[in-house]
Scaffold this motif. Structure first.
Motif, PDB file in Angstrom:
ATOM      1  N   ASN A 247      36.131  53.876  83.141  1.00 57.29           N
ATOM      2  CA  ASN A 247      36.765  53.258  83.399  1.00 57.29           C
ATOM      3  C   ASN A 247      37.754  51.740  82.795  1.00 57.29           C
ATOM      4  OD1 ASN A 247      37.318  54.987  85.189  1.00 57.29           O
ATOM      5  ND2 ASN A 247      35.611  53.288  86.611  1.00 57.29           N
ATOM      6  N   TYR A 250      40.431  53.480  80.113  1.00 51.59           N
ATOM      7  CA  TYR A 250      41.815  52.640  80.811  1.00 51.59           C
ATOM      8  C   TYR A 250      42.747  51.550  80.680  1.00 51.59           C
ATOM      9  CZ  TYR A 250      40.376  57.021  84.385  1.00 51.59           C
ATOM     10  OH  TYR A 250      40.288  58.992  84.517  1.00 51.59           O
ATOM     11  N   TYR A 256      42.974  59.906  77.296  1.00 48.22           N
ATOM     12  CA  TYR A 256      42.407  60.421  78.277  1.00 48.22           C
ATOM     13  C   TYR A 256      43.029  61.434  78.732  1.00 48.22           C
ATOM     14  CZ  TYR A 256      44.641  57.602  81.936  1.00 48.22           C
ATOM     15  OH  TYR A 256      45.751  57.122  82.587  1.00 48.22           O
ATOM     16  N   ARG A 271      52.630  60.107  79.184  1.00 54.01           N
ATOM     17  CA  ARG A 271      52.384  60.171  80.131  1.00 54.01           C
ATOM     18  C   ARG A 271      51.988  61.108  80.792  1.00 54.01           C
ATOM     19  NH1 ARG A 271      48.902  56.202  82.623  1.00 54.01           N
ATOM     20  NH2 ARG A 271      50.493  54.956  81.237  1.00 54.01           N
ATOM     21  N   THR A 309      47.317  45.873  82.852  1.00 53.81           N
ATOM     22  CA  THR A 309      45.975  46.357  82.447  1.00 53.81           C
ATOM     23  C   THR A 309      45.121  45.278  82.287  1.00 53.81           C
ATOM     24  OG1 THR A 309      46.419  47.535  81.085  1.00 53.81           O
ATOM     25  CG2 THR A 309      45.935  48.480  82.805  1.00 53.81           C
TER      26      THR A 309
END
Length: 381
Positions: A247, A250, A256, A271, A309
């Motif tokens: 995580n 991310y 990923y 994405r 984020t």
């Protein structure tokens, strides 16, 4: 370094609050397993020059798979990808699947991290969420799991209507008594088209109380700190060396690959996401077609995502990184729009010296619960 997420879209029953993609029918499981293997093979070129350091089985309920099915997926990853010597391999699991024998079975496999969906240690809460397990199963599985796994995280849900602060603290005390090294805790939210959404609209279920959720969140922050867990992301608390590597990748913008129906992938400025339908996914993969939609992220999109984020984590938002990756215009914008939140003591500008001098924008304790709203007001629109 990169990670692979594998979505297992099956559950025994539907939790009332869940809006993830899943099916309660296992009729297509064998076909879907074959398609997961095929997608892993087809898409290996996308990570041809990167080392895989994390593998994450999410869902749905990955613990519904047999050990042989999980081994097949892991063998496929190792066959077609360059995997690090000691990858973090996480399996999401529900307590009702984690019998002593199953835990021992998992412990003998390459899986080295369990993410257990406890949600609550009280039966009335579990029934109100339509969870498949009961409180006793939660305690038993943790008792066994802690003997065979060192790296365990559990999920807990707060902000449940009519859950008193005392009851929430009992949930936390129970979790921490088992010595878990990581907790992921999320506020109960009402997602459109879920059973919970319908129940609240019909008056069957009480509406959510944001003030209660804030009380629970504050108690969560204080209690986990006393037990030595670091609040390294808004919803995640871990002891040093037990942060979720997958995580964290991310939140730090690493690449990923998402395998399976509804799974998302990310590669810097691109994405993509797979179709959220098991039948359509199977038909496409069997026909050699990748059932995905992709979008190119603009510099503005990437800036906004970094703010969202970064502010959720202890690493914050680096002014140096903003200037280097996005330019002075973006940095000046951030300095101007963040000023009011700094004055309100919701954000703080920290000047760090290690590993090199940098100004880092972070949320304060007061600002953490409001971070998503704050971040959205800092966006470049």
């Amino acid at each position: 370094m990169a990670g692979i997420y594998i979505h297992i879209p099956f559950c025994k029953q539907a939790c009332f609050y869940c809006d993830f993609h899943f099916s309660t029918s296992l009729k297509k499981k064998d076909e879907l397993m074959a398609c997961l293997v095929k997608e892993l093979e087809i898409r290996s070129v996308e990570l041809a020059n990167q080392t895989i350091e994390t593998i994450y089985f999410g869902g749905g309920t990955p613990s519904l798979l047999t050990i042989e099915e999980l081994q097949l997926l892991l063998e496929t990853v190792h066959k077609f990808y360059a995997v690090s010597e000691h990858p973090e391999i996480t399996l999401e699991a529900n307590p009702d699947d984690l019998t002593k024998d199953r835990i021992i079975e998992f412990s003998k496999s390459p899986i080295n991290r369990l993410s257990i969906g406890i949600q609550s240690f009280f039966d009335d809460d579990l029934k109100s969420m339509n969870r498949a397990h009961n409180a006793e199963e939660s305690k038993l599985c943790l008792e066994y799991a802690s003997k065979y796994f060192d790296n365990i995280t559990i999920d807990l849900i707060y902000g449940v209507p009519e859950m008193s602060l005392e009851k929430w603290n009992k949930n936390l005390d129970m979790a921490l008594r088992f010595g878990v090294n990581h907790i992921s805790s999320y506020a109960l939210t009402v997602e459109p088209k879920t059973a919970l959404d319908a129940f609240i609209k019909k008056g069957i279920y009480p509406p959510l109380d944001e003030d209660l959720a804030l009380q629970h969140f504050n108690a969560l922050v204080k209690k986990t700190e006393r037990y030595g867990l670091v609040h390294y992301e808004i919803s995640n608390f871990g002891k040093p060396h037990y942060f979720s590597k997958h995580n964290t990748s991310y939140w730090q913008g690493k690449s990923y690959l998402g395998i399976g129906p509804s799974a998302h992938s990310f590669f810097g400025d691109t994405r993509s996401w797979n179709v959220a339908n098991n039948n359509k996914y199977i038909q496409a993969i069997q026909g050699g077609i990748l059932p995905r939609t992709a979008e190119k992220l603009s510099k503005q999109d990437q800036f906004n995502e970094y703010l969202m984020t970064g502010l959720r984590t202890i690493w914050g938002v680096s002014f140096n990184k903003i200037e280097t990756n996005f330019g002075l215009d973006f940095l000046e914008h951030l300095k101007i729009v963040s000023e009011k939140f700094i004055k309100q003591e919701l954000l703080i500008l920290v000047h760090e010296q290690e590993p090199h001098p940098a100004s880092i924008l972070k949320t304060t304790t007061k600002g953490k619960f409001l971070v998503d709203g704050i971040a959205s007001e800092l966006f470049m629109i």
